[in-house]
Write an enzyme that holds these catalytic residues in place. Structure first.
Site, PDB file in Angstrom:
ATOM      1  N   LYS A 112     125.995  46.410  91.783  1.00 56.71           N
ATOM      2  CA  LYS A 112     125.934  44.943  91.769  1.00 56.71           C
ATOM      3  C   LYS A 112     126.071  44.383  90.369  1.00 56.71           C
ATOM      4  CE  LYS A 112     123.814  43.806  96.142  1.00 56.71           C
ATOM      5  NZ  LYS A 112     122.681  43.265  96.855  1.00 56.71           N
ATOM      6  N   LYS A 195     131.966  51.098 101.245  1.00 56.53           N
ATOM      7  CA  LYS A 195     131.087  50.703 102.355  1.00 56.53           C
ATOM      8  C   LYS A 195     131.518  49.346 102.920  1.00 56.53           C
ATOM      9  CE  LYS A 195     127.218  48.679 101.378  1.00 56.53           C
ATOM     10  NZ  LYS A 195     125.912  48.258 100.898  1.00 56.53           N
ATOM     11  N   LYS A 198     128.883  42.818 103.912  1.00 54.71           N
ATOM     12  CA  LYS A 198     128.985  41.430 104.350  1.00 54.71           C
ATOM     13  C   LYS A 198     129.303  40.487 103.199  1.00 54.71           C
ATOM     14  CE  LYS A 198     124.019  41.372 105.240  1.00 54.71           C
ATOM     15  NZ  LYS A 198     123.354  41.479 103.946  1.00 54.71           N
TER      16      LYS A 198
END
Ligand code: TYM
Length: 332
Positions: A112, A195, A198
């Site tokens: 992130k 992965k 969303k």
């Protein structure tokens, strides 16, 4: 006494087929046999920049998605994380026990902070400590999650050990991760080395649980596969096909071997078409229920209130024990 289960999802984007297969499908199967708490991780969402209006809307939308996917508010305690102030309070106590080195090793923090280079904030770094507080407040026995959360739960387990060593055994319960054998890591449709997420900017990479039939069909049919023609589960050499077979296997409850036999001599296109139909069939009733729930804000508020009331009571029992153990004076 039933064992306690706790899990949640961060309120960003819309839930994907990955969230459903890796987590929520399992949550719904546990609701009859366990004492379950499922929450909307709205505080966790603040680690990346959010539009305040959208975050509020999404919180309701996520609740409606949970219920539409089969979580029954009568059987489970469903609540918003920010409605139970004890999460943030326990997090502070745990933060004072969390070594920076442990947080530095977290894969998700590394990923992130590479993605949000202009917003590497302290919350993003201490995110797993808040997750530990979420779990430990309710003395959860098991935490049903996808593969990507395993490292965070390991950190939570380390924190129980550190806490128990310093303040005594039996105050915080040691939780176990609960990860399904199949479907714990659903991959992106266009790039099966990544992965399914969303928060992916490219919509083609994921199917959202509230996508309409047309979108679902288009996304599944354009999923990346390979140039071979034999339908065989081979994660290393055919990662795209393997991902589609995993989705197919979980939704149809058929093994890889059965599917391989069914598609012997058939093309990938056949499989993609059938899988698209299966996903549409699975998600069409979810979308109908979701649309209905979103029209009934009073009902959603009632679920949130009932969940917060029940969760707060339980959270306070643990927080009281923790405050006593660490030496904070109870408010006279
Ligand atoms: P989140 O919102 O990213 O995902 C919710 C759940 O879905 C699983 N999942 C997947 N499973 C399979 N394949 C995928 N591609 C996939 N993507 C996501 C996740 O593993 C998760 O189980 N930090 C958590 C929310 C959280 C939490 C907690 C969970 C906050 N506190 C305490 C458990 C316990 C998160 O962001 O999940």
């Amino acid at each position: 006494m039933k064992k306690t289960i706790l899990s949640g999802s961060t309120v960003t984007g819309d839930l994907t087929l990955g969230n459903y297969i890796g987590a929520i499908n399992n949550w719904t199967q546990l609701q009859d046999d366990y004492d379950c708490l499922y929450f909307l991780a709205d505080l966790h969402a603040l680690t990346v920049q959010q539009d305040p209006k959208l975050l509020k809307e999404r919180t309701y939308s996520f609740l409606a998605q949970y219920v539409a996917l089969g979580l029954d508010p009568q059987k489970n305690i469903i609540f918003a994380q920010s409605h139970v102030h004890q999460h943030a309070e326990l997090m502070w106590i745990l933060s004072c026990l969390t070594p920076m080195g442990n947080l530095n090793r977290m894969t998700q923090f590394k990923e992130k902070s590479e993605k949000h280079t202009k917003n590497i904030n302290a919350g993003l770094f201490t995110y797993p400590t808040l997750m530990a507080a979420d779990i430990l407040l309710y003395q959860a026995d098991k935490v049903p999650v996808g593969e990507d959360q395993k490292q965070h739960i390991e950190l939570c387990r380390d924190l129980v050990t550190y806490f128990s060593n310093r303040y005594g055994e039996g105050i915080l319960k040691m939780p176990e991760p609960f990860i399904a054998k199949t479907g714990a890591r659903i991959m992106s449709l266009q790039d099966p080395t990544k992965k399914m997420s969303k928060s992916d900017e490219n919509e083609k990479n994921f199917v959202s649980v509230i996508d309409d039939a047309k979108k679902i069909e288009k996304k599944i049919k354009s999923a990346t596969t390979d140039s071979d023609i034999v339908v065989k589960y081979d994660l290393e050499n055919k990662p795209g096909l393997a991902n589609l077979l995993t989705i197919y296997s979980v939704l149809s409850k058929k093994s890889y071997e059965t599917l391989e036999k069914e598609y012997e001599g058939k093309m990938y296109g056949h499989l993609k078409g059938d899988l698209a139909n299966l996903v549409v069939e699975t998600l069409a009733p979810v979308k109908i229920k979701y649309d209905d729930l979103m029209k009934n804000r009073d009902y959603l508020d009632q679920v949130l209130k009932q969940g917060a009331d029940k969760a707060s009571q339980r959270a306070q029992v643990t927080l009281g024990k923790v405050y006593d153990a660490v030496g904070l004076v109870r408010r006279p």
